[in-house]
Design a protein around this motif. Sequence first.
Motif, PDB file in Angstrom:
ATOM      1  N   LYS A  92      21.713 -29.180 -49.752  1.00 60.61           N
ATOM      2  CA  LYS A  92      21.733 -27.926 -48.982  1.00 60.61           C
ATOM      3  C   LYS A  92      22.606 -28.075 -47.749  1.00 60.61           C
ATOM      4  O   LYS A  92      23.435 -27.220 -47.458  1.00 60.61           O
ATOM      5  N   ASN A  93      22.383 -29.152 -47.002  1.00 59.77           N
ATOM      6  CA  ASN A  93      23.205 -29.419 -45.835  1.00 59.77           C
ATOM      7  C   ASN A  93      24.533 -30.016 -46.297  1.00 59.77           C
ATOM      8  O   ASN A  93      24.542 -31.083 -46.933  1.00 59.77           O
ATOM      9  N   PRO A  94      25.669 -29.359 -46.013  1.00 55.47           N
ATOM     10  CA  PRO A  94      26.959 -29.915 -46.446  1.00 55.47           C
ATOM     11  C   PRO A  94      27.228 -31.315 -45.903  1.00 55.47           C
ATOM     12  O   PRO A  94      28.054 -32.043 -46.469  1.00 55.47           O
ATOM     13  N   LEU A 102      36.764 -21.688 -32.874  1.00 53.04           N
ATOM     14  CA  LEU A 102      36.151 -22.971 -32.534  1.00 53.04           C
ATOM     15  C   LEU A 102      37.050 -24.119 -32.975  1.00 53.04           C
ATOM     16  O   LEU A 102      37.332 -25.043 -32.198  1.00 53.04           O
ATOM     17  N   ASN A 103      37.517 -24.068 -34.203  1.00 52.64           N
ATOM     18  CA  ASN A 103      38.361 -25.154 -34.714  1.00 52.64           C
ATOM     19  C   ASN A 103      39.674 -25.263 -33.945  1.00 52.64           C
ATOM     20  O   ASN A 103      40.185 -26.364 -33.714  1.00 52.64           O
ATOM     21  N   LEU A 155      35.081 -27.492 -38.547  1.00 56.19           N
ATOM     22  CA  LEU A 155      34.050 -27.072 -39.485  1.00 56.19           C
ATOM     23  C   LEU A 155      34.661 -26.275 -40.629  1.00 56.19           C
ATOM     24  O   LEU A 155      35.461 -25.357 -40.402  1.00 56.19           O
ATOM     25  N   THR A 156      34.289 -26.623 -41.855  1.00 52.96           N
ATOM     26  CA  THR A 156      34.655 -25.789 -42.991  1.00 52.96           C
ATOM     27  C   THR A 156      33.801 -24.520 -42.946  1.00 52.96           C
ATOM     28  O   THR A 156      32.800 -24.444 -42.222  1.00 52.96           O
ATOM     29  N   GLU A 163      31.866 -23.465 -45.237  1.00 50.35           N
ATOM     30  CA  GLU A 163      30.545 -23.816 -45.756  1.00 50.35           C
ATOM     31  C   GLU A 163      29.688 -24.446 -44.664  1.00 50.35           C
ATOM     32  O   GLU A 163      28.510 -24.106 -44.514  1.00 50.35           O
ATOM     33  N   GLU A 164      30.282 -25.371 -43.879  1.00 46.17           N
ATOM     34  CA  GLU A 164      29.515 -26.041 -42.821  1.00 46.17           C
ATOM     35  C   GLU A 164      29.118 -25.056 -41.731  1.00 46.17           C
ATOM     36  O   GLU A 164      27.988 -25.083 -41.220  1.00 46.17           O
ATOM     37  N   PHE A 165      30.054 -24.179 -41.333  1.00 42.96           N
ATOM     38  CA  PHE A 165      29.740 -23.221 -40.274  1.00 42.96           C
ATOM     39  C   PHE A 165      28.661 -22.249 -40.743  1.00 42.96           C
ATOM     40  O   PHE A 165      27.717 -21.954 -40.003  1.00 42.96           O
ATOM     41  N   ASP A 166      28.796 -21.750 -41.976  1.00 46.13           N
ATOM     42  CA  ASP A 166      27.789 -20.816 -42.490  1.00 46.13           C
ATOM     43  C   ASP A 166      26.412 -21.473 -42.543  1.00 46.13           C
ATOM     44  O   ASP A 166      25.394 -20.824 -42.287  1.00 46.13           O
ATOM     45  N   PHE A 167      26.377 -22.763 -42.875  1.00 48.87           N
ATOM     46  CA  PHE A 167      25.087 -23.464 -42.920  1.00 48.87           C
ATOM     47  C   PHE A 167      24.460 -23.524 -41.533  1.00 48.87           C
ATOM     48  O   PHE A 167      23.274 -23.233 -41.365  1.00 48.87           O
ATOM     49  N   GLN A 168      25.264 -23.896 -40.526  1.00 51.54           N
ATOM     50  CA  GLN A 168      24.727 -24.016 -39.174  1.00 51.54           C
ATOM     51  C   GLN A 168      24.406 -22.660 -38.565  1.00 51.54           C
ATOM     52  O   GLN A 168      23.499 -22.535 -37.745  1.00 51.54           O
ATOM     53  N   ALA A 169      25.163 -21.639 -38.950  1.00 42.42           N
ATOM     54  CA  ALA A 169      25.004 -20.307 -38.341  1.00 42.42           C
ATOM     55  C   ALA A 169      24.188 -19.369 -39.223  1.00 42.42           C
ATOM     56  O   ALA A 169      24.205 -18.158 -39.018  1.00 42.42           O
ATOM     57  N   LYS A 170      23.447 -19.956 -40.184  1.00 42.54           N
ATOM     58  CA  LYS A 170      22.752 -19.159 -41.195  1.00 42.54           C
ATOM     59  C   LYS A 170      21.916 -18.030 -40.572  1.00 42.54           C
ATOM     60  O   LYS A 170      21.914 -16.903 -41.062  1.00 42.54           O
ATOM     61  N   GLU A 171      21.197 -18.348 -39.508  1.00 47.14           N
ATOM     62  CA  GLU A 171      20.288 -17.357 -38.937  1.00 47.14           C
ATOM     63  C   GLU A 171      20.948 -16.488 -37.874  1.00 47.14           C
ATOM     64  O   GLU A 171      20.339 -15.526 -37.397  1.00 47.14           O
ATOM     65  N   LEU A 172      22.190 -16.820 -37.475  1.00 48.55           N
ATOM     66  CA  LEU A 172      22.785 -16.121 -36.334  1.00 48.55           C
ATOM     67  C   LEU A 172      22.928 -14.627 -36.584  1.00 48.55           C
ATOM     68  O   LEU A 172      22.772 -13.818 -35.675  1.00 48.55           O
ATOM     69  N   ARG A 173      23.257 -14.243 -37.821  1.00 46.34           N
ATOM     70  CA  ARG A 173      23.502 -12.815 -38.083  1.00 46.34           C
ATOM     71  C   ARG A 173      22.260 -11.983 -37.824  1.00 46.34           C
ATOM     72  O   ARG A 173      22.356 -10.780 -37.599  1.00 46.34           O
ATOM     73  N   TRP A 174      21.050 -12.626 -37.863  1.00 49.20           N
ATOM     74  CA  TRP A 174      19.812 -11.902 -37.575  1.00 49.20           C
ATOM     75  C   TRP A 174      19.425 -12.032 -36.119  1.00 49.20           C
ATOM     76  O   TRP A 174      18.597 -11.259 -35.618  1.00 49.20           O
TER      77      TRP A 174
END
Length: 370
Positions: free
Chosen positions: A41-43, A215-216, A228-229, A231-242
């Motif tokens: 799950k974690n890239p 950021l990059n 950050l790719t 995939e990596e950014f989306d994983f870390q920022a998963k909850e940010l959109r909410w």
Amino acid sequence: MELREGDFEAFFDTPFEIYGASSPYVSPMKSDLRRFYTVGKNPLFPEAGNFALFTVHRDGRPIGRIGAHVHPASNQLHQTNMAYFAYFDCADDAEAARLLLQAAEGWARQRGFDTIAGNFNLTAMQQIGVVTGGFDATPYVDQVYGPAHIPRLLEDNGYEAYFPMRTFDVDLEAVDPAALAGLGHTDLLASPDWSFAPIRRKDIPDRLEEARLLLNSGFAANPMFVPLTREEFDFQAKELRWIIDPRITAVLHYKGEAAGVVLIIPDLNPFICAIRSRFNWTTPWHFLIHRLRRDRALAVYMSVRKDLQGQGVMGAIIGTMFSRMREAGYKRLGMTWVWDENHASLRQMERVGAKPLHRTHLFRKSLTTA
């Protein structure tokens, strides 16, 4: 004293057992901590064997924890041979600390690393550091916190402090309007070449992708940074959109292209404390109460595209956003961390009246000496 490996439930429970309800410490959400440490799950951990979780127990009760892991891309980019420790939390107990640190060091030595350093929870773009001052200050979400005995336990086990950093706090109600004017944002934003991108719910995925690219670009020369790719950014920022409050975060465009970002989120720590970092049937009610009462926010990061740095872009964004935050009812703004050698960011902190909150350091130890 019992040392265990791989007991996730004990790993999560440890800070609650040892720090007590009066501590400023706030645990990550249990669901987040679990997905951070889930292979596939974690890239960062595409396959097994790249991390380990250790806990120590006395009379069956967890009294300390530490994670050990590797970040191959960081070692490759920065030409290091380093393993990392994370989430080092421990009672003021010398034997427990020694067992934990020796477990992490042994795990790293078996894999051929010559140095171990931390806290990295889990990369340089997530929580990093050990608090070494300002222990009475209440942390914002995404800021590290630990009691005063943690750096002492590390030093007693041969670790040295390096990479000094500070977190900051801004009293938005006390910001001098003249200081904001001094950032020069009015002149820059008067040009039709510059405009703030809309941040509506439907726009957030696009804005987050622009935030990743900025950021990059803006952090490319920073020590320890690894691009950050998606995939990596989306994983870390998963909850940010909410979580994002569209009123208080901003992406500035220059001639239609992303030029700078200030990624700010409401401070979730009061909400996370109220639910003890676990989802349960009261979570929606606590979240609603939090939204009604929130008046603190955290700047996760600020970045300007590399070719536009030094032109007052960041000052323009900050000057605008501080006014918007006050209009939205926010009273205080926290900053994750600024390295002592990042003089440009420190000047921005001084201009807006930011006050140091916590002193933090990374800690490291050579694994090549006895």
